[in-house]
Scaffold this motif. Structure first.
Motif, mmCIF file in Angstrom:
data_model
loop_
_atom_site.group_PDB
_atom_site.id
_atom_site.type_symbol
_atom_site.label_atom_id
_atom_site.label_comp_id
_atom_site.label_asym_id
_atom_site.label_seq_id
_atom_site.Cartn_x
_atom_site.Cartn_y
_atom_site.Cartn_z
ATOM 1 N N ILE A 113 44.889 62.577 60.203
ATOM 2 C CA ILE A 113 45.247 62.158 61.558
ATOM 3 C C ILE A 113 46.188 60.958 61.578
ATOM 4 C CG2 ILE A 113 43.092 63.090 62.454
ATOM 5 C CD1 ILE A 113 43.665 59.323 62.356
ATOM 6 N N HIS A 114 46.443 60.352 60.426
ATOM 7 C CA HIS A 114 47.370 59.215 60.415
ATOM 8 C C HIS A 114 48.825 59.662 60.348
ATOM 9 C CE1 HIS A 114 43.631 57.111 59.626
ATOM 10 N NE2 HIS A 114 44.247 56.001 59.975
ATOM 11 N N SER A 115 49.055 60.949 60.374
ATOM 12 C CA SER A 115 50.401 61.514 60.433
ATOM 13 C C SER A 115 50.529 62.304 61.733
ATOM 14 C CB SER A 115 50.643 62.437 59.231
ATOM 15 O OG SER A 115 51.836 63.174 59.403
ATOM 16 N N PRO A 116 51.698 62.275 62.381
ATOM 17 C CA PRO A 116 51.850 63.001 63.648
ATOM 18 C C PRO A 116 52.010 64.507 63.487
ATOM 19 C CG PRO A 116 53.914 61.924 63.066
ATOM 20 C CD PRO A 116 52.898 61.465 62.065
ATOM 21 N N ARG A 117 52.089 64.985 62.254
ATOM 22 C CA ARG A 117 52.309 66.416 62.051
ATOM 23 C C ARG A 117 51.047 67.217 62.385
ATOM 24 N NH1 ARG A 117 50.555 68.287 56.985
ATOM 25 N NH2 ARG A 117 52.163 69.903 56.997
ATOM 26 N N VAL A 118 51.246 68.455 62.829
ATOM 27 C CA VAL A 118 50.140 69.362 63.143
ATOM 28 C C VAL A 118 49.920 70.290 61.955
ATOM 29 C CG1 VAL A 118 49.371 71.244 64.637
ATOM 30 C CG2 VAL A 118 50.581 69.271 65.615
ATOM 31 N N PRO A 119 48.741 70.282 61.344
ATOM 32 C CA PRO A 119 48.497 71.178 60.201
ATOM 33 C C PRO A 119 48.354 72.618 60.674
ATOM 34 C CG PRO A 119 46.488 70.015 60.777
ATOM 35 C CD PRO A 119 47.561 69.447 61.656
ATOM 36 N N SER A 120 48.890 73.531 59.910
ATOM 37 C CA SER A 120 48.819 74.947 60.270
ATOM 38 C C SER A 120 47.440 75.517 59.942
ATOM 39 C CB SER A 120 49.886 75.734 59.519
ATOM 40 O OG SER A 120 49.582 75.758 58.129
ATOM 41 N N VAL A 121 47.155 76.685 60.517
ATOM 42 C CA VAL A 121 45.903 77.370 60.202
ATOM 43 C C VAL A 121 45.838 77.691 58.713
ATOM 44 C CG1 VAL A 121 44.506 79.428 60.641
ATOM 45 C CG2 VAL A 121 45.715 78.310 62.533
ATOM 46 N N ASP A 122 46.953 78.131 58.158
ATOM 47 C CA ASP A 122 46.968 78.463 56.735
ATOM 48 C C ASP A 122 46.662 77.229 55.888
ATOM 49 O OD1 ASP A 122 47.562 81.089 57.253
ATOM 50 O OD2 ASP A 122 49.713 80.890 56.869
ATOM 51 N N GLU A 123 47.244 76.096 56.234
ATOM 52 C CA GLU A 123 47.010 74.862 55.470
ATOM 53 C C GLU A 123 45.548 74.458 55.547
ATOM 54 O OE1 GLU A 123 48.256 70.136 55.826
ATOM 55 O OE2 GLU A 123 49.610 71.675 56.622
ATOM 56 N N LEU A 124 44.965 74.512 56.742
ATOM 57 C CA LEU A 124 43.566 74.130 56.916
ATOM 58 C C LEU A 124 42.645 75.116 56.210
ATOM 59 C CD1 LEU A 124 43.767 73.140 60.685
ATOM 60 C CD2 LEU A 124 43.560 71.583 58.744
ATOM 61 N N THR A 125 42.989 76.384 56.261
ATOM 62 C CA THR A 125 42.193 77.393 55.558
ATOM 63 C C THR A 125 42.206 77.139 54.058
ATOM 64 O OG1 THR A 125 42.700 79.040 57.264
ATOM 65 C CG2 THR A 125 41.953 79.869 55.121
ATOM 66 N N GLU A 126 43.364 76.797 53.542
ATOM 67 C CA GLU A 126 43.485 76.513 52.105
ATOM 68 C C GLU A 126 42.615 75.324 51.711
ATOM 69 O OE1 GLU A 126 46.982 75.171 48.948
ATOM 70 O OE2 GLU A 126 47.523 76.074 50.876
ATOM 71 N N LEU A 127 42.606 74.284 52.550
ATOM 72 C CA LEU A 127 41.790 73.110 52.241
ATOM 73 C C LEU A 127 40.300 73.436 52.303
ATOM 74 C CD1 LEU A 127 43.790 70.324 54.131
ATOM 75 C CD2 LEU A 127 43.481 70.524 51.661
ATOM 76 N N LEU A 128 39.885 74.208 53.290
ATOM 77 C CA LEU A 128 38.477 74.585 53.376
ATOM 78 C C LEU A 128 38.068 75.466 52.202
ATOM 79 C CD1 LEU A 128 38.043 75.292 57.191
ATOM 80 C CD2 LEU A 128 37.009 73.455 55.861
ATOM 81 N N THR A 129 38.937 76.361 51.809
ATOM 82 C CA THR A 129 38.651 77.207 50.648
ATOM 83 C C THR A 129 38.506 76.365 49.395
ATOM 84 O OG1 THR A 129 39.883 79.025 51.666
ATOM 85 C CG2 THR A 129 39.465 79.169 49.295
ATOM 86 N N ALA A 130 39.370 75.336 49.262
ATOM 87 C CA ALA A 130 39.249 74.433 48.120
ATOM 88 C C ALA A 130 37.945 73.660 48.173
ATOM 89 C CB ALA A 130 40.442 73.478 48.102
ATOM 90 N N ALA A 131 37.531 73.258 49.375
ATOM 91 C CA ALA A 131 36.282 72.507 49.510
ATOM 92 C C ALA A 131 35.086 73.342 49.096
ATOM 93 C CB ALA A 131 36.123 72.022 50.948
ATOM 94 N N LEU A 132 35.115 74.631 49.402
ATOM 95 C CA LEU A 132 33.989 75.500 49.072
ATOM 96 C C LEU A 132 33.801 75.684 47.569
ATOM 97 C CD1 LEU A 132 34.340 78.173 51.882
ATOM 98 C CD2 LEU A 132 32.334 76.730 51.452
ATOM 99 N N LYS A 133 34.791 75.308 46.786
ATOM 100 C CA LYS A 133 34.629 75.353 45.338
ATOM 101 C C LYS A 133 33.688 74.253 44.847
ATOM 102 C CE LYS A 133 39.251 77.291 44.558
ATOM 103 N NZ LYS A 133 40.600 77.049 43.956
ATOM 104 N N HIS A 134 33.487 73.242 45.678
ATOM 105 C CA HIS A 134 32.671 72.100 45.278
ATOM 106 C C HIS A 134 31.423 71.914 46.146
ATOM 107 C CE1 HIS A 134 35.989 70.752 42.712
ATOM 108 N NE2 HIS A 134 36.788 71.026 43.722
ATOM 109 N N VAL A 135 31.456 72.464 47.367
ATOM 110 C CA VAL A 135 30.357 72.268 48.311
ATOM 111 C C VAL A 135 29.890 73.633 48.801
ATOM 112 C CG1 VAL A 135 29.650 71.190 50.483
ATOM 113 C CG2 VAL A 135 31.385 70.080 49.058
ATOM 114 N N PRO A 136 28.600 73.953 48.692
ATOM 115 C CA PRO A 136 28.129 75.248 49.185
ATOM 116 C C PRO A 136 28.284 75.343 50.699
ATOM 117 C CG PRO A 136 26.288 73.858 48.499
ATOM 118 C CD PRO A 136 27.528 73.166 48.056
#
Length: 746
Positions: free
Chosen positions: A685-708
């Motif tokens: 949120i410290h950047s004015p850019r809007v993250p895309s659905v694909d970008e957010l999906t990629e980050l959540l998918t990466a998170a699931l590798k470490h967090v159930p």
């Protein structure tokens, strides 16, 4: 040329009236062009130099030109060629990103609330751009001021950088610094300041290895023929292995921090400095504490100065750190009680103290004596009821019951979906909100009118979250000017300022409150707002509190009692608030602790004690909460990997933590002991850019590798106060869509 007999390590750069902040935001908004922006910044710099000269920094090179549009680390990285930016907009893209480019990572600067941009070092060539720093020197010379140009040191720059072993490039970087110094010398500059605070902290690599690197780098750099005289500064703590390394390199001047807090942690430091620093080197003694706002005890400081002067032939007086970390001047304050004002020294007053100490001004010493005496005698600092309550606390750590698994079972009745979505607390603070607050403060609208305006905003925020499909809602905090100031203004033991602005990062400024005495809560602070928001929805609404460590970290702390005492006092006040929120029917309560890492001592041997009392104070807030009450905490914009066990020990039910800029890098540090649910931020949120659905999906998918999945939450990195509604709506819509996409794939 000899070094000035009195100086400072640095000075606030946003302007007494936040001129730089306003110009930055006007430029980013397209309200002014580049010429108008650079003209405003130029005028501010020249006005600052003249003000510093009027305050007593009259000698040539007494004034440091530690200027930057956004951040001094970025400014140095651009000057020595670690980063490149051909235009002003390209420079700001590094800071803030744009639709196509993510910004540089940002984190806390040593043990302060200032954020710096983290350079990334790969295989890029270092192409120095000395014209950046020459422009600063020349414009000052045109105004008849010889300023001391400033750089972050090569060891510190690489020690704080990201990449595959950035320090392996140190020798190349020293060559880049040599080129910049040569350009300064060719322009007639006689002194330059280079800051190496990395050597007062236990970083990676270890102290001895970093000191050896510094010794080699500085010996090489100081042995080049074509350069100005060099002042190396070492703010924020005491040198250990690095002291001999820097002293033996024999810079023309070496600054050391000798603030009371530094000497309390390292009582032998003065003796070690006298033993190490060579007679040919000017010893620049950082005797005036630039890290806090209390007036100096000049008699006590003079005793240390006497010892230094008796043991070294050339001693200058300075501040311990840059005055960037304190407000401009006490004289801008009209509402601080007269007696309390006498106890305080902001940036301008600290310069006056340094000049008075160097010149042994007896009138100034008498005023300092009076400040020390009246503060010690004042009833404002003591509250017997609070002291008695703290005295009844159990010794050692406290534990909420039942432990996590039992609480998780009890909290199942909340009925939350898989990968629940939420935000961190604040929603955009519009001009209308700020105007209503200002009008209320000025008395042009009534209490009832102000409350109605804020309730209307809360209702709109709740409806927006419901429309977006978020699962756990917040009331948006329109009534809060700042997450710490809001609470401090409702607790006894604090005072607030009207104009005590301090830069946090870029154009972001805060007004830290000041803890002047024992802390207590006269009445509930947040309950009515949470109740109202909950009355508007069937979804759970979080009660929002700032934790005791963060309240202290983002305030100016007392120096007359241990910090742990104030932490326990604040924790008890917040525990009363938790009980009141529960009674009002609030089932989820967030206790923010973004500053937990920030206060971590720079030296490892001091960290266990700090972590013990900071964890205890957090746990005290929720120790008596019902098992069915879900306790959240939030941490952001620091490197938390090294204290991940302490984060786990907070024993929150849900921990949200900044992770977007580092692309979930933090999650690799999680271990079996990290038992809470976790919400790694997916939207920076410290950047004015809007993250895309694909970008957010990629980050959540990466998170699931470490967090159930059963322990993963979905949320932004931080509160949305500084964002606009257009980007907020689109980003949160994308966040919910990305969550739904990931859940469908499970």
């Amino acid at each position: 040329m000899s070094f000035p007999h009195v100086t400072i390590e640095g000075y606030p750069r946003v302007g007494a009236n936040r001129e730089l902040k306003k110009a930055l935001e006007a430029y980013w908004a397209g309200k002014i062009d580049e010429a108008a922006f650079t003209s405003t910044a130029h005028s501010l710099r020249i006005d600052t130099y003249r003000r510093l000269r009027d305050l007593g920094l009259t000698e040539d090179y007494a004034i440091p030109a530690d200027v930057a549009y956004y951040d001094q680390v970025l400014e140095t990285a651009l000057t020595v060629g670690v980063l490149q930016a051909g235009t002003l907009d390209e420079e700001f893209t590094l800071c803030r990103g744009n639709a196509d480019t993510a910004p540089l990572e940002m984190t806390k600067w040593f043990d302060t609330n200032y954020h710096y941009l983290v350079p990334e070092v790969a295989d890029q060539a270092f192409e120095p751009n000395p014209e950046r720093i020459l422009t600063i020197v020349r414009e000052a010379a045109d105004a008849d001021v010889k300023v001391r140009p400033f750089l972050v040191g090569p060891v510190t720059l690489l020690a704080l950088a990201k990449g595959e072993n950035p320090l392996a490039r140190l020798d190349e970087l020293v060559d880049a610094y040599a080129a910049v110094l040569a350009a300064l010398a060719a322009d007639g500059v006689e002194w330059v300041q280079v800051a190496e605070p990395a050597l007062v902290a236990d970083l990676v690599p270890a102290d001895a290895e970093l000191a050896a690197l510094a010794g080699t780098a500085w010996t090489k750099l100081l042995n080049v023929d074509n350069r100005p005289n060099v002042l190396i500064t070492t703010p924020y703590g005491s040198l250990r292995e690095g002291l001999k390394a820097l002293a033996d390199a024999q810079p023309e001047a070496l600054h050391v921090s000798l603030a009371p807090s530094v000497l309390a942690e390292d009582p032998t430091y003065v003796d070690r400095v006298l033993e190490a620093v060579h007679p040919e080197t000017t010893l620049v003694a950082g005797l005036i504490d630039g890290h806090n706002v209390w007036a100096a005890n000049l008699r006590e400081r003079a005793e240390i100065l006497d010892k230094l002067q008796a043991g070294h032939p050339d001693v200058a007086v300075s501040t311990s750190v840059s005055l960037l970390h304190v407000p401009h001047t006490v004289t801008a304050e009209s509402n601080i009680p007269v007696d309390v004002a006498g106890w305080l020294a902001f940036a301008d007053e600290k310069i006056t103290e340094a000049v008075a100490l160097a010149n042994r001004d007896e009138d100034a010493f008498a005023r300092a004596d009076r400040a020390v005496r009246t503060r010690a005698e004042s009833e404002r600092t003591r509250n017997a009821e609070v002291a008695a309550r703290v005295a009844k606390l159990p010794e050692g750590q406290v534990q909420r019951e039942p432990q996590f698994e039992g609480r998780k079972e009890a909290q199942a009745e909340l009925g939350l979906p898989k990968l629940p979505t939420t935000t961190i607390g604040s929603f955009p603070q519009t001009q209308e909100i700020r105007k209503a607050r200002a009008d209320h403060r000025a008395g042009t609208i009534t209490d009832a009118q102000y409350t109605e305006a804020m309730k209307n905003e809360v209702a709109e925020v709740v409806k927006l979250q419901e429309d977006l499909g978020l699962d756990v809602l917040v009331h948006g905090e329109p009534e809060r000017n700042d997450m710490v100031q809001y609470f401090s203004e409702q607790m006894d033991g604090f005072i607030s300022t009207d104009n005590g602005w301090v830069q946090s990062y870029g154009s972001r400024c805060v007004r830290p409150p000041i803890v002047i005495g024992d802390v207590s809560r006269p009445e509930a602070m947040t309950v009515e707002w949470a109740k109202y928001a909950q009355s508007l929805t069937d979804k759970p609404v979080k009660g929002m509190l700032t934790g005791p460590v963060t309240i202290l970290a983002w305030s100016f702390k007392r120096d007359d009692v241990p910090v742990s005492v104030s932490a326990d006092q604040i924790a008890l006040a917040l525990a009363d608030e938790v009980a009141d929120l529960e009674e009002a029917g609030i089932d989820i309560i967030q206790i923010d602790e973004p500053a937990l890492r920030e206060l971590l001592p720079l030296r490892k041997d001091a960290r266990p004690e700090y972590l013990d009392w900071s964890i205890r104070s957090f746990r005290l807030v929720a120790v008596d909460a019902e098992p069915t009450t879900q306790i959240h905490t939030h941490l952001c914009y620091s490197e938390f990997g090294e204290i991940i066990d302490a984060v786990a020990a907070l024993d929150a039910d849900v921990t949200s933590i900044e992770a977007a800029r580092s692309k979930m890098e933090l999650l690799t540090d999680l271990n079996e002991g990290f038992h809470s649910d976790i919400g790694p931020g997916v939207w920076d949120i410290h950047s004015p850019r809007v993250p895309s659905v694909d970008e957010l999906t990629e980050l959540l998918t990466a998170a699931l590798k470490h967090v159930p999945a059963e322990r993963l939450w979905v949320n932004p990195d931080c509160g949305l106060k500084t964002r606009g509604y257009a980007e907020t709506n689109e980003s949160l819509k994308n966040l919910v869509e990305a969550r739904d996409r990931v859940v469908a794939s499970l």
